[in-house]
Scaffold this motif. Structure first.
Motif, mmCIF file in Angstrom:
data_model
loop_
_atom_site.group_PDB
_atom_site.id
_atom_site.type_symbol
_atom_site.label_atom_id
_atom_site.label_comp_id
_atom_site.label_asym_id
_atom_site.label_seq_id
_atom_site.Cartn_x
_atom_site.Cartn_y
_atom_site.Cartn_z
ATOM 1 N N LYS A 234 43.418 51.228 61.602
ATOM 2 C CA LYS A 234 42.706 52.228 60.792
ATOM 3 C C LYS A 234 41.210 51.954 60.751
ATOM 4 O O LYS A 234 40.401 52.843 60.544
ATOM 5 N N ASP B 27 49.257 54.838 61.468
ATOM 6 C CA ASP B 27 49.287 54.507 60.039
ATOM 7 C C ASP B 27 50.256 55.527 59.413
ATOM 8 O O ASP B 27 50.104 56.749 59.634
ATOM 9 N N GLU C 261 50.983 57.092 56.676
ATOM 10 C CA GLU C 261 50.532 58.253 55.895
ATOM 11 C C GLU C 261 49.869 59.286 56.802
ATOM 12 O O GLU C 261 50.121 60.482 56.695
ATOM 13 N N LYS D 265 44.782 51.493 50.477
ATOM 14 C CA LYS D 265 44.772 52.935 50.185
ATOM 15 C C LYS D 265 43.345 53.451 50.217
ATOM 16 O O LYS D 265 43.096 54.584 50.618
HETATM 17 MG MG MG Z 1 49.424 53.127 55.703
#
Ligand code: MG
Ligand code: NDP
Length: 376
Positions: free
Chosen positions: A108, A133, A135, A212
């Protein structure tokens, strides 16, 4: 010339790397591993070189970064899975895109540090970046099903169709801790993640919720969305991987067991929806909970939003400051709550500047680290 899909696995000895090789090994008719890379020249890399005799094996420490970057081009991958941890993943991502490879991106940091730059480069090179990732993989595939892709979201009609992205977060091991209790947590406490089994850095980031935070920034940049349209919901079971709310108020969610092999599978078969033998979610005995995150206890969430709003090189600085702070925490040099303290101080400096220039990006990363180190 073989007609198999050529895959490079960067960070092959890590958590994402191992899950990737597991998925690839289930379909050897289709996929061929052409490059395996890690940092150290470990026993694990030696073992892998025996298992994949046709793959080039590179250790960044032994062979050097230059060799790692040139092997990405030379191995001519169709897909590069980037499972390198930290800022070290950025240049390999760029090398993969420059080599015309699609990028299955777990790292990320690539997007957080240089999202606009790499997305533009991928467009120029006509390659695809498919998020791994969990999400962002969920959102990516949900948007595809709605026929919205991030490039399209620059189109006003399509952009208005999505009113919100809702990132889910397990909340980590300290979800129910008081601020006072957080002050004295140890590295061992922070390494006990309730639902996901991951590398050490991201596990600490999950405990501080910096993970997050990084993902809020990743979502803004990847899907070209304003930070205020990215919400976070605590969901301790980690079954719903993220959701999109459309302008008609309807929410679409993506669910699977918390197993990174799902998003890896979806990324390497993309754009196909291919059958998988991974264990499905069992609804016979399932409770799903959602709640609001506590930004007082977890300031890394607030700081990430501020970095995303400031744009420019602030997201890159957020990542760098957090990276050095986490490394120091793991060496017991600082306490857990020093991670947000150091990050916040670093972000008070000036990180305006050109986020479309790799040199400026790398300079901002170095500058943030230097400032951060002076704050221990
Ligand atoms: Mg994640
Ligand atoms: P790990 O620590 O388990 O593995 C990291 C891998 O990267 C190792 O193979 C390591 O090699 C390699 N590596 C580290 N530095 C370098 C370098 N300078 N050059 C080449 N290789 C290097 O991490 P994870 O697999 O947990 O995470 C990898 C990335 O994926 C991170 O960006 C993380 O945020 C992201 N991610 C991970 C998830 C997970 O479930 N694990 C979920 C979502 C995202 P060596 O073994 O030799 O040190």
């Amino acid at each position: 010339m073989s007609s198999k899909i050529r895959i490079a696995v960067l960070g092959a000895t890590g958590s994402i790397g191992k899950s990737s090789l597991d998925i690839i090994s289930r379909d050897t008719e289709k996929f061929e591993v052409v490059l395996l890379a890690s940092r150290s020249n470990s026993d694990t890399l030696d073992e892998l070189s025996k298992q994949y005799p046709n793959a080039v094996c590179v250790s960044a420490q032994k062979d050097g970064k230059k060799k790692l970057l040139s092997s990405i081009a030379e191995s001519k991958p169709d897909i590069t899975i980037n499972g390198i941890s930290g800022a070290a993943g950025l240049e390999p991502s760029i090398a993969a895109i420059n080599a015309g490879s699609n990028l299955a991106l777990a790292n990320k940091e690539t997007i957080v540090m240089a999202g606009k730059y790499v997305l533009q480069l991928a467009k120029e090179k006509n390659t695809n970046i498919i998020p791994v990732d969990s999400e962002h993989s969920a959102i990516f595939h949900l948007l595809k099903r709605e026929n919205i892709v991030h490039e399209f979201s620059r189109n006003e009609h399509e952009k208005n169709k999505i009113s919100e992205i809702i990132l889910t977060a397990s909340g980590g091991p300290f979800r129910n801790y008081s601020l006072e209790k957080l002050r004295n947590v140890t590295v061992q406490d922070a390494l006990c993640h309730p639902t996901w089994n991951m590398g050490q850095k991201i596990t600490i980031d999950s405990a501080s919720m910096a993970n997050k935070g990084l993902e809020i920034i990743e979502a803004c940049l990847f899907f070209n969305m304003l930070p205020e349209k990215i919400k976070v919901a605590i969901h301790p079971q980690s079954i719903v991987h993220s959701m999109i709310r459309l302008c008609n108020g309807v929410i679409y969610a993506q669910m699977s067991k918390p197993d990174m092999r799902h998003p890896i599978h979806d990324a390497i078969y993309w754009p196909l929806t291919a059958p998988s033998s991974l264990e499905p979610v069992d609804f016979d005995n399932l409770t799903l909970e959602f709640s609001k995150p506590d930004t007082e206890k977890f300031p890394m969430l607030r700081l990430a939003r501020e970095a995303a709003k400031n744009g420019a090189l602030f997201p890159c600085a957020y990542n760098a400051a957090n990276e050095i702070a986490v490394a120091a925490f793991m060496e017991n040099k600082i306490g857990f709550l020093d991670i947000p303290r150091i990050t916040e101080s670093v972000l008070q400096e000036d990180f305006s500047g050109d986020c479309m220039n790799l040199e400026t990006i790398l300079n901002a990363d170095a500058k943030a680290r230097l400032i951060g180190l002076s704050l221990f």
